[in-house]
Design a protein around this motif. Structure first.
Motif, mmCIF file in Angstrom:
data_model
loop_
_atom_site.group_PDB
_atom_site.id
_atom_site.type_symbol
_atom_site.label_atom_id
_atom_site.label_comp_id
_atom_site.label_asym_id
_atom_site.label_seq_id
_atom_site.Cartn_x
_atom_site.Cartn_y
_atom_site.Cartn_z
ATOM 1 N N VAL A 118 17.015 68.393 40.125
ATOM 2 C CA VAL A 118 16.259 68.964 39.009
ATOM 3 C C VAL A 118 14.766 68.992 39.332
ATOM 4 C CG1 VAL A 118 15.591 68.578 36.602
ATOM 5 C CG2 VAL A 118 17.975 68.354 37.277
ATOM 6 N N LEU A 121 14.105 71.969 41.517
ATOM 7 C CA LEU A 121 14.187 73.202 40.731
ATOM 8 C C LEU A 121 12.940 73.383 39.869
ATOM 9 C CD1 LEU A 121 17.932 72.964 39.698
ATOM 10 C CD2 LEU A 121 16.919 74.863 40.987
ATOM 11 N N ASN A 122 12.468 72.278 39.300
ATOM 12 C CA ASN A 122 11.256 72.350 38.484
ATOM 13 C C ASN A 122 10.054 72.747 39.335
ATOM 14 O OD1 ASN A 122 10.067 72.021 35.868
ATOM 15 N ND2 ASN A 122 9.127 70.127 36.568
ATOM 16 N N ALA A 144 17.434 74.285 36.005
ATOM 17 C CA ALA A 144 17.089 72.868 35.822
ATOM 18 C C ALA A 144 17.508 72.381 34.443
ATOM 19 C CB ALA A 144 15.583 72.669 36.028
ATOM 20 N N LEU A 154 11.771 69.801 30.422
ATOM 21 C CA LEU A 154 12.436 70.970 31.004
ATOM 22 C C LEU A 154 12.576 72.091 29.986
ATOM 23 C CD1 LEU A 154 15.266 69.253 33.101
ATOM 24 C CD2 LEU A 154 12.972 69.952 33.843
#
Length: 218
Positions: A118, A121-122, A144, A154
């Motif tokens: 995650v 992805l962020n 994410a 998120l």
């Protein structure tokens, strides 16, 4: 080179790639269909190295990453447990403002190791935002948030990405989802207000002093 602030640029579609890159995309599709995700990954990586703003290929790469990770899940988890990604994430975040291309490359490397990261992805989403690739940012933040749907940070990043992409209705949905988790969160309330204003302006119905709090999901 530092991208111009607040400048957005449309992603490059596969049809706009040069013929050699298009052939590589076709080969990647074929490899994925034949159950050869590792080959597809190599081809997608080659295309994205040359044209990193091609979202269609990035989505194909994501599909190949997930298939390849499923094949070698045990090996990957053992290897990843011994390798800390923290230094790479720190380096990528430090480069976000001044060298977003480098930050993007860091996120890509981390996702090749662990497509379920995650944090990576962020970082991909933030890098794409800095580069003006707004739909790539949406894709990264959606992915994410799907992995950790109850994380407020998120959801906020996803909502802001939707707004930047002129997808205000989806920003409202995301804000309402976040408000169910934290009804008093001021950042989420601000996101919701901005999204409602964007919708009203688009519809030609915005009036100064409109009562937005009344539209907040209970």
């Amino acid at each position: 080179m530092r991208p111009l602030k607040n400048r957005t640029m449309p992603e490059t579609p596969i049809a706009a790639l040069d013929s050699q890159l298009q052939k590589q995309v076709e080969s990647a599709c074929s490899a994925l269909d034949r159950g050869r995700p590792e080959q597809a990954l190599e081809l997608c990586h080659s295309v994205l190295t040359a044209q990193p703003d091609c979202l269609q290929v990035r989505k194909m790469e994501r599909a190949a990453q997930l298939k390849f990770a499923a094949i070698r899940r045990g090996l990957v988890s053992r290897w990843m447990s011994a390798v800390s990604t923290a230094p790479f994430l720190l380096s990528g975040n430090l480069k976000l403002k001044d060298d977003p291309r480098s930050a993007l490359a860091t996120a890509e490397r981390l996702l090749r190791r662990d497509p379920h990261s995650v944090a990576a992805l962020n970082l991909l989403g933030q890098s794409a935002t800095e580069l003006g690739w707004i739909e790539t940012a949406v894709f990264a933040h959606e992915t994410a948030s799907d992995l950790e749907p109850d994380r407020m940070d998120l959801l906020l990043s996803l909502g802001r990405a939707y707004l930047a992409a002129s997808r205000a209705s989806e920003a409202v949905e995301t804000a309402n989802q976040a408000l169910k988790l934290q009804p008093a969160n001021s950042d989420v309330q601000s996101l919701l207000q901005d999204a409602l204003v964007a919708i009203s302006v688009t519809n030609g119905k915005w009036e100064r002093g409109q009562d937005f709090p009344g539209k907040v999901a209970r």
